[in-house]
Each structure stands twice: as structure tokens, then as C-alpha cells.
Design a protein around this motif. Structure first.
Motif: not given
Ligand code: JB8
Length: 242
Positions: A86-88, A112-114, A116, A139-144, A147
Motif C-alpha cells: 500500500p502507498t499513496p 510501510g510507515r514513515y 515509505g 488521501y494520505v494515511l499514516v501507514g499501510g 489500507a
Molecule cells: O495512504 B496510504 O494508503 C499509505 C500507505 C502506506 C504508507 C506508508 C506511510 N504512509 C502511508 C500511507
């Protein structure tokens, strides 16, 4: 299907064991294993991230830790796996994605976190298995992790035996390219609002036509992009007359 999730926050995935999906796991319809990425660190601080090359804000997740984790997780089962990251910045995750992945023997999700995960983890994995970098929305979350909860539920509900009534999945929003129309149940009148007459008529043809018209109406109003993307033969004459 076996699903593996690698994360630094295993507790985030606890909801996978609740309700419908939890029952499917207990029934053996799907296997789910959650792994703590820090189990593959070797330093006292269990470091999983480091400063980004080229500078910039935040931290990037270390390739060595991810590489060891994915090697170990993949080796735990001989079934061929698709890696999902998962990634934005990913390709859109859609119902069609869930339907495609529902045919996989195994999915491995890398949370992922941080800022990525080091890109080399994805690039190296792509040399030995299918890899999808996907986004669940703009939109952007703080981690995967969140998601992954979304995607696992969307996929697992399509697996045989998971939904009590498989017809539900066939009549989902998006299954025919349109949004689902409104649904009603008892009582007949609630706070002065009544159920549309046609739904109580017993006339199945009229009901089907009404439901299709409401789906077309809602899709045109809320997601005209879906209507524009329908194949030419998706709408019949009655649809076009609507
Ligand atoms: O918005 B997301 O789907 C998403 C996915 C993974 C990471 C890793 C760090 N920020 C993230 C946001």
C-alpha cells in the motif's frame, strides 16, 4: 487463500479476526498470519528506518530488514504469492482489483510507515513475484495497515463460502459498473417516509427496472466517471431511455 501481513504494528490488524472475516478464518476458508517486522532486526534498538538519501523530511524503512522479513515469510509456504505494498503513490485499488486478487493462492502485504519503504525492496521482489503498489484513495494515511484492512476485507468477502449469500457479491456496487441504488426494509412507513410502491408490487420485472434506474440515476449524479467508462454494450435501450 493464505494472507500474510508484515507490519511494525501487528495490533492494528486485530480487526481481521472479528465478525465475518474472523468466522471465515475459523472455518478455514482463509488463512491469515500477521508478522512483526521488528522480528527481523538485529540491533538493540530494533531499528527499521533511517534518514533518506538526498535529504528531505521523515525517515525511510530499511531494505535489509524488509528483505529478511519477506524472505522468511515467503519461505513459510510454498504457494506462489503476490506482494502488495500500500502507498499513496500506488495504482488505484478497485473492486476489479479485489476480484482479480481473489483468484490468488497467496497475498503478502507489506505495511510501510514513515515516508515509505526503500524502493529497492519492491524492485528486488518484482524480479521473483508479482508486485502491486496500490492506493485505496486520494488521501494520505499514516501507514499501510488501515489500507490492508480495507483490501483484505474487499478480497476475502469474494472468496467462496465467506459471504452467506454469494449473490450479494454479484450485485455489489461496481459489480456491473454502476453504484447500487437505495435499499429499504420494514417498517413500511418510518417518520412519515414510505417505501417506494414498486418494491411492494410483487412485479419482479418492474422492480428490476426501478432498481436499475435508481442505480443509473445515482451513478450519473455521484460518479459520472463510472458511467462514462461503461463499455458501449453495457447499457440497453431501456437504460438509454432513462
Ligand atoms: O495512504 B496510504 O494508503 C499509505 C500507505 C502506506 C504508507 C506508508 C506511510 N504512509 C502511508 C500511507
Amino acid at each position: 487463500m493464505r494472507i500474510d501481513v508484515v507490519t511494525i504494528f501487528p495490533g492494528y490488524l486485530a480487526p481481521l479476526r472479528e465478525a465475518l472475516l474472523g468466522r471465515a478464518i475459523e472455518a478455514g476458508l482463509v488463512e491469515v498470519a500477521v508478522h512483526d517486522l521488528r522480528d527481523w532486526t538485529h540491533d538493540v534498538h530494533q531499528a527499521v528506518d533511517d534518514a533518506p538519501y538526498g535529504g528531505g523530511p521523515g525517515m525511510v524503512m530499511k531494505p535489509q530488514v524488509w528483505g529478511e522479513a519477506l524472505d522468511a515469510v515467503l519461505a513459510a509456504d510454498e504457494r506462489p504469492a503476490r506482494l502488495v505494498v500500500p502507498t499513496p503513490a500506488g495504482r488505484p485499488f478497485r473492486q476489479s482489483t479485489a476480484q482479480a486478487w481473489a483468484g490468488e493462492q497467496r497475498l503478502v502485504f507489506a505495511c510501510g510507515r514513515y515516508e515509505g519503504i526503500d524502493q529497492r525492496v519492491v524492485d528486488e521482489a518484482a524480479a521473483r513475484m508479482p508486485v502491486d503498489e496500490v492506493s485505496i484513495g486520494d488521501y494520505v494515511l499514516v501507514g499501510g495497515e488501515v489500507a490492508v484492512l480495507v483490501m483484505v476485507e474487499a478480497v476475502a468477502r469474494l472468496l467462496p463460502g465467506v459471504l452467506g449469500n454469494p449473490v450479494s457479491a454479484e450485485q455489489d456496487s461496481f459489480s456491473d459498473g454502476l453504484l447500487e441504488g437505495p435499499a429499504y426494509t420494514r417498517p413500511l412507513t418510518w417518520r412519515g417516509l414510505s417505501v417506494p410502491e414498486v418494491l411492494r408490487s410483487g412485479h419482479h420485472g418492474a422492480i428490476a427496472r426501478w432498481r436499475r434506474d435508481r442505480a443509473l440515476e445515482r451513478t450519473a449524479d455521484r460518479r459520472p466517471d463510472l458511467l462514462a467508462a461503461l463499455p458501449a454494450d453495457a447499457l440497453d435501450a431501456a437504460d438509454r431511455a432513462f
